[in-house]
Design a protein around this motif. Sequence first.
Motif, mmCIF file in Angstrom:
data_model
loop_
_atom_site.group_PDB
_atom_site.id
_atom_site.type_symbol
_atom_site.label_atom_id
_atom_site.label_comp_id
_atom_site.label_asym_id
_atom_site.label_seq_id
_atom_site.Cartn_x
_atom_site.Cartn_y
_atom_site.Cartn_z
ATOM 1 N N MET A 222 0.832 -1.206 0.000
ATOM 2 C CA MET A 222 0.000 0.000 0.000
ATOM 3 C C MET A 222 0.866 1.255 0.000
ATOM 4 S SD MET A 222 -2.992 -1.217 2.623
ATOM 5 C CE MET A 222 -3.755 0.411 2.646
ATOM 6 N N LEU A 223 1.949 1.232 0.761
ATOM 7 C CA LEU A 223 2.848 2.399 0.802
ATOM 8 C C LEU A 223 3.498 2.635 -0.547
ATOM 9 C CD1 LEU A 223 4.551 1.904 4.297
ATOM 10 C CD2 LEU A 223 2.884 3.655 3.662
ATOM 11 N N VAL A 224 3.899 1.528 -1.183
ATOM 12 C CA VAL A 224 4.501 1.674 -2.513
ATOM 13 C C VAL A 224 3.479 2.243 -3.492
ATOM 14 C CG1 VAL A 224 5.473 0.406 -4.462
ATOM 15 C CG2 VAL A 224 6.207 -0.125 -2.128
ATOM 16 N N ARG A 225 2.212 1.740 -3.419
ATOM 17 C CA ARG A 225 1.158 2.235 -4.312
ATOM 18 C C ARG A 225 0.873 3.709 -4.088
ATOM 19 N NH1 ARG A 225 -4.604 0.393 -2.679
ATOM 20 N NH2 ARG A 225 -4.048 2.050 -1.178
ATOM 21 N N ILE A 233 8.881 3.018 3.792
ATOM 22 C CA ILE A 233 8.876 1.666 3.212
ATOM 23 C C ILE A 233 9.972 0.797 3.834
ATOM 24 C CG2 ILE A 233 9.202 0.384 1.053
ATOM 25 C CD1 ILE A 233 7.965 2.753 -0.429
ATOM 26 N N GLU A 234 11.162 1.409 4.096
ATOM 27 C CA GLU A 234 12.267 0.667 4.708
ATOM 28 C C GLU A 234 11.899 0.203 6.109
ATOM 29 O OE1 GLU A 234 15.790 -1.222 5.292
ATOM 30 O OE2 GLU A 234 14.910 -0.451 3.428
#
Length: 385
Positions: A222-225, A233-234
């Motif tokens: 979801m964070l990447v999207r 993200i890390e």
Amino acid sequence: MTRAPWEPVMRSPVPGMALRLVPGLIAVIVLLTAGRMPEQRRFPFPVLAALVALVVLSNLFLLRRRPAESMRRAATIALLVFVVAGGLAWFGLPGSALIVLPFWAARVAVRYNLPGRAELAVVVMGIVGASVPIYLNTDSITAAIGTAFGVTALVLASINRRNREEQLEELEVSLARKQAAIEEHSRAAALAERARIARDVHDVLAHSLAGLSLSLQGARLMLVRDGASPEAIEQVNRARGLAAEGLAEARRAVAALRDDAVPDVRALGDLVTAYRLESGALADFEVTGTARELPSEVMNTLYRTVQEALANTRKHAPGAPVSVSLAYRTDDVTLTVEDRPGRPPARAAAGGYGLLGMRERADLVGGVVEAGPTAEGWKVRLVVA
């Protein structure tokens, strides 16, 4: 030598063996003395010397308190020779200490637990060999009867002692079996508790960590999207990695709780001790070389090999003496289980898959099993690199 906690410390057999040499020594001393007293001899000195030689030689066959099955016939013949030669020597040299020979022979016949006819023959010859020379030398029937009663009393006392020792051995075996049953019950209870804990860990911790790992994976996607910052993200990736490691550790803990404890060298000694107490046969366990930690699968293979070899001995040669040795060598570890002939089983035992199972386990750990007859019995040898 490894022994179980309940196994008594065996006393050294040397003093007993030395005492059983006393009759032969007495015969030699009396013969040396008789060489200077020709007037007291009924037989010529060479005849007495031959009888004493037979006494000494047969005495050497009777050093063990209980001869092995393979030596039982030789011991019976030696005892018959001893009592005949001893009685004749006592008759040929009256008034000497050779009177102890028939007494000793009658006692040993009972202590050796010879077959019924052989035991009775030795006892009767001991009574005759002790009492008849008394009567011929003193012409006193009372003294002869008293001597016969003396030998009989010694025989009865020996029978009573033999029965008492057998009862004590049976009691020891019974106590050992009871102790083994208690330990097995405790072990079963411990394994049941470990299985319960394993189920709880699996149901609670493992499931929770698996759900957490899946949730973090969804959050990362979801964070990447949504175009979140690389730092966010890390952090999610790091949390997902920790959850995955925790799940792996939880699974290893569950597996460890469900598996039985890995046997050690002491467990091998316990198998040998259990065989000795159960069968009443001689059994020893020896460890040579510098001990080192072995992989769990190797220890399991060693344990199962000893277990199967002793089971085969119980099946095909009940009561056979067994020798088990574990040798730590530079390049490998060698386990040897060797038995000598026992009494034949009441019913022929059907062949099984024990040797095949040994070889299959050895193949799994890169070992080699050799099994086959020897000059004295049967030997199983396992070598693991």
